[in-house]
Write a protein that holds these residues in place. Sequence first.
Motif, mmCIF file in Angstrom:
data_model
loop_
_atom_site.group_PDB
_atom_site.id
_atom_site.type_symbol
_atom_site.label_atom_id
_atom_site.label_comp_id
_atom_site.label_asym_id
_atom_site.label_seq_id
_atom_site.Cartn_x
_atom_site.Cartn_y
_atom_site.Cartn_z
ATOM 1 N N MET A 1 -4.178 -17.460 -11.311
ATOM 2 C CA MET A 1 -4.294 -17.589 -9.856
ATOM 3 C C MET A 1 -5.736 -17.403 -9.416
ATOM 4 N N GLN A 2 -6.204 -18.279 -8.588
ATOM 5 C CA GLN A 2 -7.519 -18.148 -7.985
ATOM 6 C C GLN A 2 -7.368 -17.530 -6.596
ATOM 7 N N TYR A 3 -8.274 -16.658 -6.232
ATOM 8 C CA TYR A 3 -8.227 -16.049 -4.913
ATOM 9 C C TYR A 3 -9.525 -16.355 -4.171
ATOM 10 N N LYS A 4 -9.397 -16.602 -2.876
ATOM 11 C CA LYS A 4 -10.561 -16.970 -2.078
ATOM 12 C C LYS A 4 -11.285 -15.747 -1.519
ATOM 13 N N ASN A 5 -10.512 -14.790 -1.033
ATOM 14 C CA ASN A 5 -11.098 -13.609 -0.391
ATOM 15 C C ASN A 5 -10.478 -12.339 -0.942
ATOM 16 N N VAL A 6 -11.265 -11.268 -0.960
ATOM 17 C CA VAL A 6 -10.784 -9.957 -1.380
ATOM 18 C C VAL A 6 -10.887 -9.007 -0.192
ATOM 19 N N TYR A 7 -9.770 -8.354 0.107
ATOM 20 C CA TYR A 7 -9.722 -7.426 1.238
ATOM 21 C C TYR A 7 -9.307 -6.042 0.753
ATOM 22 N N VAL A 44 -3.323 -0.235 15.269
ATOM 23 C CA VAL A 44 -2.414 -1.053 16.082
ATOM 24 C C VAL A 44 -2.817 -2.521 16.092
ATOM 25 N N ASN A 45 -3.996 -2.845 15.556
ATOM 26 C CA ASN A 45 -4.451 -4.235 15.553
ATOM 27 C C ASN A 45 -3.706 -5.043 14.491
ATOM 28 N N LYS A 46 -3.287 -6.236 14.847
ATOM 29 C CA LYS A 46 -2.605 -7.119 13.912
ATOM 30 C C LYS A 46 -3.610 -7.676 12.905
ATOM 31 N N LEU A 47 -3.191 -7.746 11.645
ATOM 32 C CA LEU A 47 -4.053 -8.260 10.589
ATOM 33 C C LEU A 47 -3.217 -9.143 9.672
ATOM 34 N N SER A 48 -3.629 -10.400 9.540
ATOM 35 C CA SER A 48 -2.854 -11.368 8.770
ATOM 36 C C SER A 48 -3.681 -11.908 7.606
ATOM 37 N N PHE A 49 -3.019 -12.116 6.465
ATOM 38 C CA PHE A 49 -3.679 -12.629 5.267
ATOM 39 C C PHE A 49 -3.042 -13.945 4.851
ATOM 40 N N ASP A 50 -3.696 -14.643 3.902
ATOM 41 C CA ASP A 50 -3.194 -15.904 3.386
ATOM 42 C C ASP A 50 -2.743 -15.739 1.942
ATOM 43 N N ASP A 52 -3.716 -17.164 -0.620
ATOM 44 C CA ASP A 52 -4.832 -17.222 -1.562
ATOM 45 C C ASP A 52 -5.717 -15.979 -1.499
ATOM 46 N N ASP A 53 -5.327 -14.990 -0.710
ATOM 47 C CA ASP A 53 -6.104 -13.754 -0.600
ATOM 48 C C ASP A 53 -5.618 -12.717 -1.606
ATOM 49 N N LEU A 54 -6.501 -11.803 -1.949
ATOM 50 C CA LEU A 54 -6.157 -10.647 -2.771
ATOM 51 C C LEU A 54 -6.442 -9.405 -1.935
ATOM 52 N N VAL A 55 -5.454 -8.542 -1.804
ATOM 53 C CA VAL A 55 -5.576 -7.379 -0.917
ATOM 54 C C VAL A 55 -5.334 -6.100 -1.712
ATOM 55 N N ILE A 56 -6.243 -5.146 -1.604
ATOM 56 C CA ILE A 56 -6.085 -3.834 -2.222
ATOM 57 C C ILE A 56 -5.671 -2.861 -1.119
ATOM 58 N N ILE A 57 -4.486 -2.289 -1.261
ATOM 59 C CA ILE A 57 -3.934 -1.376 -0.254
ATOM 60 C C ILE A 57 -3.910 0.026 -0.852
ATOM 61 N N SER A 58 -4.536 0.975 -0.182
ATOM 62 C CA SER A 58 -4.697 2.316 -0.744
ATOM 63 C C SER A 58 -4.342 3.380 0.293
ATOM 64 N N ALA A 59 -3.595 4.406 -0.153
ATOM 65 C CA ALA A 59 -3.159 5.465 0.763
ATOM 66 C C ALA A 59 -2.868 6.739 -0.030
ATOM 67 N N ALA A 82 0.117 -13.042 0.043
ATOM 68 C CA ALA A 82 -1.107 -12.560 -0.604
ATOM 69 C C ALA A 82 -0.771 -11.610 -1.744
ATOM 70 N N ARG A 83 -1.508 -11.701 -2.849
ATOM 71 C CA ARG A 83 -1.347 -10.774 -3.961
ATOM 72 C C ARG A 83 -1.931 -9.415 -3.575
ATOM 73 N N ALA A 84 -1.268 -8.341 -4.026
ATOM 74 C CA ALA A 84 -1.703 -7.003 -3.619
ATOM 75 C C ALA A 84 -1.775 -6.046 -4.799
ATOM 76 N N MET A 85 -2.873 -5.311 -4.875
ATOM 77 C CA MET A 85 -2.990 -4.155 -5.764
ATOM 78 C C MET A 85 -2.729 -2.929 -4.920
ATOM 79 N N LEU A 86 -1.860 -2.032 -5.402
ATOM 80 C CA LEU A 86 -1.453 -0.860 -4.639
ATOM 81 C C LEU A 86 -1.990 0.405 -5.290
ATOM 82 N N LEU A 87 -2.615 1.268 -4.495
ATOM 83 C CA LEU A 87 -3.193 2.508 -5.005
ATOM 84 C C LEU A 87 -2.675 3.698 -4.197
ATOM 85 N N ILE A 88 -2.251 4.733 -4.915
ATOM 86 C CA ILE A 88 -1.855 5.995 -4.292
ATOM 87 C C ILE A 88 -2.802 7.089 -4.786
ATOM 88 N N ALA A 89 -3.334 7.881 -3.864
ATOM 89 C CA ALA A 89 -4.158 9.039 -4.215
ATOM 90 C C ALA A 89 -3.337 10.295 -3.937
#
Length: 259
Positions: A1-7, A44-50, A52-59, A82-89
């Motif tokens: 998979m190719q990704y265009k943007n990393v968030y 509270v702001n809406k945030l939308s991904f595509d 082809d995006d790769l998103v790293i979600i961390s909490a 969007a593909r997601a990498m999930l991180l827990i601390a």
Amino acid sequence: MQYKNVYVVYFSPAGGAKLYARTAAKIFSENFKETDITDFDRRVNKLSFDKDDLVIISAPAYFGRLVNIENGLLNNLSGNGARAMLLIAYGNRSYEDSLLELKKMAEERGFKPFAAAALLATPGYLPKVSKCRPNENDLALLSDFAEKSKAKLEDETAMAKDLSVKGNYPFRPYEKAPYHPEGDEKCNKCRMCFQICPMGAIDAESPKATDASKCISCMTCVQSCPRHSRGLHSIKAKIMLKMLERTLDNPSSRPEFFL
């Protein structure tokens, strides 16, 4: 998979989840974009991904769960495939159901998790536990994992499989710390704590007090107070924290990774 943007999207009162997310993101792209949903107003702001995006979600994990926010931590995010990498601390106690909870929450918001990790971080309310975590070794291990995750994106067979992480469902009940920080006589109502509190638990007109029903005891207000006014001032709270420090201080703990 190719990704265009990393968030990068993180909820990180103590800073550990943010550092981990940024470290992983650099493996995928030096030009990643980030959103800090720790901020009470920004969340509270809406945030939308595509797709082809790769998103790293961390909490962070709190008593083995994600932070209890009305409608969920990721409520205003839309993954759209969007593909997601999930991180827990987590702070050396146990992350228990939090990683599975993050996975389910991400899937419900339209993300496709493909990699996940549970990582050690010094908790804001127990600075002596998990001393100086993340350390250089933690970040090196995560970087290596991110490289493997990057390679996985090119493996269609591996990507077709559902990501499996630790945790139990139904999730364990939410718990809250039986203590919360408050200001003392040194408070001059500068309102720094009001501005930085991620849960809106501090009133601008009465910043000494804390709304216990909203407070998650992340101690961000304590760390940011310029007069060192805010803290856990009761004898009972101080005794409890000392007991937790002795119980949880295990520097040999290591992160866990899932592909």
